[in-house]
Write a protein that holds these residues in place. Structure first.
Motif, PDB file in Angstrom:
ATOM      1  N   THR A  52     -24.710 -27.052   7.321  1.00 15.15           N
ATOM      2  CA  THR A  52     -24.814 -25.743   7.974  1.00 15.15           C
ATOM      3  C   THR A  52     -25.631 -25.793   9.266  1.00 15.15           C
ATOM      4  O   THR A  52     -25.752 -24.784   9.961  1.00 15.15           O
ATOM      5  CB  THR A  52     -25.464 -24.724   7.024  1.00 15.15           C
ATOM      6  N   SER A  73     -24.737 -22.055  10.813  1.00 11.38           N
ATOM      7  CA  SER A  73     -23.575 -21.277  10.391  1.00 11.38           C
ATOM      8  C   SER A  73     -23.395 -21.477   8.895  1.00 11.38           C
ATOM      9  O   SER A  73     -23.258 -22.618   8.433  1.00 11.38           O
ATOM     10  CB  SER A  73     -22.322 -21.736  11.144  1.00 11.38           C
ATOM     11  N   ASN A  75     -20.981 -21.050   7.046  1.00  6.35           N
ATOM     12  CA  ASN A  75     -19.694 -21.640   6.650  1.00  6.35           C
ATOM     13  C   ASN A  75     -19.459 -23.009   7.293  1.00  6.35           C
ATOM     14  O   ASN A  75     -18.357 -23.561   7.212  1.00  6.35           O
ATOM     15  CB  ASN A  75     -18.541 -20.694   6.994  1.00  6.35           C
ATOM     16  N   SER A  76     -20.514 -23.534   7.941  1.00  6.01           N
ATOM     17  CA  SER A  76     -20.455 -24.855   8.584  1.00  6.01           C
ATOM     18  C   SER A  76     -19.387 -24.931   9.675  1.00  6.01           C
ATOM     19  O   SER A  76     -18.913 -26.004  10.025  1.00  6.01           O
ATOM     20  CB  SER A  76     -20.209 -25.964   7.542  1.00  6.01           C
ATOM     21  N   GLN A  77     -19.022 -23.770  10.240  1.00  4.24           N
ATOM     22  CA  GLN A  77     -18.089 -23.701  11.365  1.00  4.24           C
ATOM     23  C   GLN A  77     -18.881 -23.365  12.619  1.00  4.24           C
ATOM     24  O   GLN A  77     -19.622 -22.384  12.644  1.00  4.24           O
ATOM     25  CB  GLN A  77     -17.008 -22.646  11.115  1.00  4.24           C
ATOM     26  N   ASP A  79     -17.554 -23.167  15.955  1.00  2.00           N
ATOM     27  CA  ASP A  79     -16.679 -22.834  17.078  1.00  2.00           C
ATOM     28  C   ASP A  79     -17.121 -21.521  17.700  1.00  2.00           C
ATOM     29  O   ASP A  79     -17.043 -20.461  17.072  1.00  2.00           O
ATOM     30  CB  ASP A  79     -15.232 -22.735  16.590  1.00  2.00           C
ATOM     31  N   GLY A  82     -14.206 -18.904  17.887  1.00  5.78           N
ATOM     32  CA  GLY A  82     -13.455 -18.569  16.694  1.00  5.78           C
ATOM     33  C   GLY A  82     -14.090 -17.466  15.877  1.00  5.78           C
ATOM     34  O   GLY A  82     -14.597 -16.471  16.409  1.00  5.78           O
ATOM     35  N   GLU A  83     -14.088 -17.659  14.572  1.00  4.12           N
ATOM     36  CA  GLU A  83     -14.582 -16.633  13.649  1.00  4.12           C
ATOM     37  C   GLU A  83     -16.030 -16.276  13.934  1.00  4.12           C
ATOM     38  O   GLU A  83     -16.432 -15.124  13.836  1.00  4.12           O
ATOM     39  CB  GLU A  83     -14.450 -17.134  12.204  1.00  4.12           C
ATOM     40  N   ASN A  84     -16.836 -17.267  14.310  1.00  2.00           N
ATOM     41  CA  ASN A  84     -18.246 -17.010  14.547  1.00  2.00           C
ATOM     42  C   ASN A  84     -18.463 -16.002  15.678  1.00  2.00           C
ATOM     43  O   ASN A  84     -19.371 -15.186  15.629  1.00  2.00           O
ATOM     44  CB  ASN A  84     -18.976 -18.313  14.868  1.00  2.00           C
TER      45      ASN A  84
END
Length: 574
Positions: A52, A73, A75-77, A79, A82-84
């Motif tokens: 994360t 993050s 959700n370990s995303q 970008d 993107g969603e973040n």
């Protein structure tokens, strides 16, 4: 038996992991701050241990070392686009802009660790980006004495960066690599909320935590009202639940705050003044310099937690309000270039202070200020937290900048400002500025002898522009950045920061003995100019006695006077 061994094994792993990520601040007695090397190593290990957390390099600094950004993050995303960016509140936390004020550096290390370990559960809908150390060169310049008016920690960094710039004055002029790297990462992240952690200077009082909430009027009507009536009060209330008082930054120096004080004016040279130009909601936490370092780090940590908690619960509201803010900055609308305190609007604070008085100085024998901590008080004092516009302009539909002004164009592009370029040579009707007056500081300030009190005259002209010249529409999110930098009368305009100083100097001149005859012929051929000249001589005695001023006046009216002198080379399309 195996089950119990497994439990003990997992517990031991957990203990080892937690011990591994005890910060240098936590290992000490509460009065030590991490070194630069310890800080970066800590985040590298955190990145390696937890999916994360991610640490990335975002450009360089004047020190030659990179500017790091640490991301969290859940959700370990990671970008940005993107969603973040779309479904999460994006918070950017800046630390160590003044490394002699390291409270946020140590507090953020604990924050990111606690997020990674799941000790903090307020960031489900929040993407968090932390600059561990912004002023790397200043942090490497470690000492124990440059903050003479501060109570700890034992060692800390220096205010100036590697080239001795104060980075909290460099967000518009961008003389440093630090600033340029910041602008790139800021325009990539597009944060909803920005925190710039500091430690105060100034008066003595009982509070450990004070805060500069960015001047809400600069955010526009809708976003500004949301900021000052909803977001900020809710965060303050959450701090109070934790028994931490929050008071506006006590903007008082060399006197006592008993009679009240004003909101700090964060123009775009400052961090939150800059971020406000992009509709980002900004805070500058200012812990009190004379309180114990351990307590200062604690309240800085808690303010970050409270801010994340609000953002996490109000993601869509924040994003919608920021999007709607554009409605307040449309072509043809008034835009305030300067502000003054509105003394008709005053609120009263139950201020917790110490009695201030004067006594004879042991150094000079003259009266000196001191605070008597044995005499605390709480009393209502006025706080002036509202501003009113003191100078307005109409927002144009676009600005045209000749490609010759590459230094300015470079900064606009660095800040992600959208533009187009002319495809062919074109004659365009524009509003043109002539610099009529300005004052210049007598001493150097952050690498500049900057201008102020600038005034301009306006005229409508049809001018030829060339293929490749730049057109910046004001119909974009970054409209305020354009207005604050390109309008010469704005406090932190590019003009006032000396980007256009070549236009202040004549490149051609005249020999008086040659021009005397030309001047005589010119006045004879232009009776209206001659009449104005004679009138000026009658009304202005000093002018009438000064032969040089008279000849120069005629020269300025004549066709021999160069058009480039005082001609501002940025043009407005109405």
């Amino acid at each position: 038996m195996r089950f119990y061994k497994l439990i003990i094994f997992l517990f031991s792993i957990s203990v080892v992991a937690q011990n591994k990520f005890v910060t240098p601040f936590e290992k000490g007695n509460g009065n030590q701050s991490t070194t630069y090397e310890e800080c970066i190593s800590f985040y590298e290990a955190l990145d390696e241990a937890y999916s994360t957390i991610k640490m990335v390099q975002k450009g360089t600094t004047d020190s030659g070392k990179p500017l790091y950004l640490v991301l969290y993050s859940n959700n370990s995303q990671f970008d940005y686009e993107g969603e973040n960016a779309n479904k999460k509140a994006v918070i950017l936390i800046n630390n160590g802009i003044h490394p002699g004020e390291p409270d946020g550096i140590d507090a953020s290390m604990m924050l990111m660790r606690d997020l990674a370990m799941g000790k903090v559960e307020t960031a489900k809908n929040t993407f968090i980006a932390v600059i561990p150390v912004y002023n790397v060169g200043g942090m490497l310049n470690r000492n124990s004495h440059s903050r003479a008016n501060q109570n700890g920690p034992e060692e800390y960094g220096f205010r100036g960066n590697s080239r001795n710039y104060d980075l909290n004055r460099d967000f518009i002029k961008s003389d440093t690599k630090n600033s340029r790297s910041f602008q790139q990462l800021f325009t990539e992240l597009k944060p909803d909320l920005f925190l710039d952690n500091h430690c105060s200077n100034g008066a003595d009082y009982q509070y450990t935590f004070t805060c500069i909430a960015t001047q809400h009027e600069r955010l526009g009507n809708q976003l500004g009202n949301f900021f000052i009536t909803d977001l900020y009060p809710t965060i303050v209330k959450d701090m109070q639940h934790k028994k931490i008082d929050v008071v506006p930054y006590v903007n008082v120096h060399s006197t006592t705050p008993d009679k009240g004080f004003e909101q700090f004016t964060d123009t775009p040279r400052y961090a939150t003044g800059y971020t406000t130009l992009f509709h980002t909601l900004g805070f500058v936490p200012e812990t009190h310099m004379l309180k114990a370092y351990k307590e200062r780090v604690k309240v800085t940590y808690e303010f970050m937690i409270s801010s994340i908690k609000y953002a996490d619960a109000n993601v869509m509201k924040i994003k919608q309000m920021r999007q709607d803010a554009m409605k307040d900055f449309q072509p043809g609308m008034n835009y305030p270039l300067d502000w003054t305190i509105d003394s008709t609007k005053v609120s009263y604070i139950d201020f917790k202070g110490f009695k201030g008085d004067y006594k004879a100085s042991d150094i000079s024998g003259k009266d000196r200020l001191y605070y008597d901590r044995s005499k605390p008080f709480t009393k209502k004092i006025p706080f002036y937290g509202d501003y009113k516009p003191s100078k307005n302009i109409k927002i144009p539909t676009a600005y045209i900048i000749p490609q010759s002004q590459w230094q300015v164009l470079d900064l606009l592009q660095l800040n992600g400002i959208n533009y187009s370029q002319l495809q062919k040579d074109t004659i365009i009707e524009v509003e043109s500025y002539k610099i009529e007056s300005y004052k210049t500081s007598n001493s150097a300030y952050e690498g500049h002898y900057s201008h102020y009190n600038t005034t301009v005259s306006k005229s409508i002209k049809k001018l030829k522009f060339y293929a490749g010249d730049y057109v910046f529409s004001t119909n974009q999110t970054s409209v305020k950045y354009l207005l604050e930098t390109l309008e010469p009368e704005a406090v932190d305009s590019y003009f006032n920061w000396n980007f256009f100083d070549p236009i202040l100097q004549r490149k051609e001149g005249y020999s008086a003995y040659v021009f005397e005859d030309l001047a005589k012929d010119f006045l004879t051929e232009n009776p209206k100019v001659k009449a104005e000249f004679e009138k000026k001589k009658k009304e202005d005695k000093a002018f009438a006695e000064n032969a040089y001023e008279q000849l120069d006046w005629v020269y300025r009216q004549s066709p021999y006077y160069e058009k480039a002198h005082l001609q501002y080379p940025v043009y407005r399309i109405k």
